[in-house]
Design an enzyme around this catalytic site. Sequence first.
Site, PDB file in Angstrom:
ATOM      1  N   ARG A 261       0.768  -1.223   0.105  1.00 48.82           N
ATOM      2  CA  ARG A 261       0.009   0.104   0.138  1.00 48.82           C
ATOM      3  C   ARG A 261       0.906   1.263  -0.262  1.00 48.82           C
ATOM      4  NH1 ARG A 261      -4.935  -1.782   4.120  1.00 48.82           N
ATOM      5  NH2 ARG A 261      -5.389  -3.865   3.019  1.00 48.82           N
ATOM      6  N   ARG A 276       1.870   0.845  10.376  1.00 50.41           N
ATOM      7  CA  ARG A 276       1.349   1.411   8.946  1.00 50.41           C
ATOM      8  C   ARG A 276       2.591   1.182   8.167  1.00 50.41           C
ATOM      9  NH1 ARG A 276      -3.202   3.803   7.592  1.00 50.41           N
ATOM     10  NH2 ARG A 276      -3.587   4.600   9.846  1.00 50.41           N
ATOM     11  N   GLU A 348      -7.488  -0.773  15.164  1.00 50.25           N
ATOM     12  CA  GLU A 348      -8.045  -1.767  14.038  1.00 50.25           C
ATOM     13  C   GLU A 348      -6.894  -3.010  13.657  1.00 50.25           C
ATOM     14  OE1 GLU A 348      -9.052   0.060  10.373  1.00 50.25           O
ATOM     15  OE2 GLU A 348      -8.937  -1.959   9.404  1.00 50.25           O
ATOM     16  N   SER A 351     -10.664  -6.593   9.939  1.00 52.56           N
ATOM     17  CA  SER A 351     -11.870  -5.612   9.236  1.00 52.56           C
ATOM     18  C   SER A 351     -12.646  -6.821   8.349  1.00 52.56           C
ATOM     19  CB  SER A 351     -11.452  -4.832   8.441  1.00 52.56           C
ATOM     20  OG  SER A 351     -12.312  -4.034   7.717  1.00 52.56           O
ATOM     21  N   ARG A 389       0.184  -6.028  12.637  1.00 49.26           N
ATOM     22  CA  ARG A 389      -0.557  -5.468  13.759  1.00 49.26           C
ATOM     23  C   ARG A 389      -0.782  -6.254  14.723  1.00 49.26           C
ATOM     24  NH1 ARG A 389      -4.493  -0.810  11.223  1.00 49.26           N
ATOM     25  NH2 ARG A 389      -2.874   0.338   9.973  1.00 49.26           N
TER      26      ARG A 389
END
Length: 424
Positions: A261, A276, A348, A351, A389
Amino acid sequence: MLDIKLIRNEPDSVREALRRRGAHAEAALDRLLELDVLRRQVLVQVEEKRSLRNAVSEQIAQAKKAKQDASGQIEAMRAVGDEIKVLEARLREIEAALEEELLQVPNLPEPSAPAGSEEDSMVMHHWGTPREFNFTPLDHLDLGQPRDLIDMERGARTSGSRFAYLKGDLVFLQFALVQFALEKLAAKGFRPVVVPVLVRDEAMYGTGFFPTDLQQVYHIEADGLNLVGTSEVPLAAMHMDEILEEADLPVRYVGYSSCFRREAGAAGKDTRGIFRVHQFDKVEMFSFCAPDKSPEEHDFMRSIEEEILQELGLPYRAVNIAAGDLGAPAAKKYDLEAWLPTQDRYREVTSCSNCTDYQARRLKVRAKGEKGGPYLVHTLNGTVVAIGRTIIAIMENHQTEEGLVETPAALRRYLPAGKEFLGA
RNA sequence: GGAGAAGUGGCCGAGCCGGCUGAAGGCGCUCGCCUGCUAAGCGAGUGUAGGAGUGAAUGCUCCUACCGAGGGUUCGAAUCCCUCCUUCUCCGCCA
């Protein structure tokens, strides 16, 4: 993508649903309706002329067979052919414009997704109690760096910011998590898949990441390929243009892949450590299911995610994401947020989205069987384990005063010699 | 990377010196007949999408498009031309 017929027949309910996302739907919908009318007008004209041409061409063939002169008809059809060409060009323009507009309209949120934006998301429930520390807990980087388990400096030197080397026990932890997740999911009927991580534009459009998230994706210009941000993309596209057997539904997969990403627009956000980053590994589940079964499939997936966090001993809360914070393809989304002691809040880690028929329509994934068909299936995706994460959550929640990390019992059988402490 | 061959309906497989071929034939599937059961046999049916008309309605009637994808030539293309994608074979290279 939404069904143009739905927009045509029920523009007001579509408009209202999009408003719940906070989308400025007015202009786009009006334009869509206009283009739709225009398209059908021109289409009728084209088809009438084509019909005429087909009929006369037939006569020409008969005439020639009978050795009669057909030059008058041929001349006339030449003119009709030219008219058709003009109309077809016009039709193509209109359809392209219609398609372009349609691709940008996000999915309609389910009624049970709260209206509004991020702050309107609803916490559904909590599990576990954040641990009381009798020492000051360290974050994952302060735990990992002294023992050379995480190396951001060299990651930056090799590849730039937001890249990391993961080393030593954390590598074993990563593969323990992967193996743990794959075994669990396989036992629940999800077929393990290692997917291509470079995909064509069609797969990106089909899953709804294009055109909306164009700037988030690494694009390989020379080959016209894209690095996927999640294995959801190649898993969904795997059945593009196919008609599945109704009896085989739900068709469930668990994919494992690296994810890439660009994190454009995230400048300054979560810059510390591996929370991230531009590249991470993820185990992802995906389901193609019958349209009337997708809400229950969605709950099933969330229950799997919860089971995993519970077995890893990570306190979390489940959140029903507000319509305005949904990704374009999603009609409803649940996030699980794990407790991070050093941030003193839930973040988070998984998801899970129900995309209803939005992706299926773009990808043309249908099913047929006793209920008839072909009809569009529903697609759902969910994080099983976002490695980075999850590693962070495990490190922070299970750290010891000595700066080690106690491994969750559920993972020990996947770790070398049943390792109880990481970094030792 | 170089040289060849090929892509037709759920599957196999004709057509490919352009004209009732949405597509022969076979298999499969559905319904009916026949038959102690099964098998065999006989008859009928069996793609998708878009649109127009019509009906209270599951619908019905008609039109258009689709023979890997997209363009082009032609009155007319599965059939001719171009581009792309995919598969296979041989050579090269490599994990």
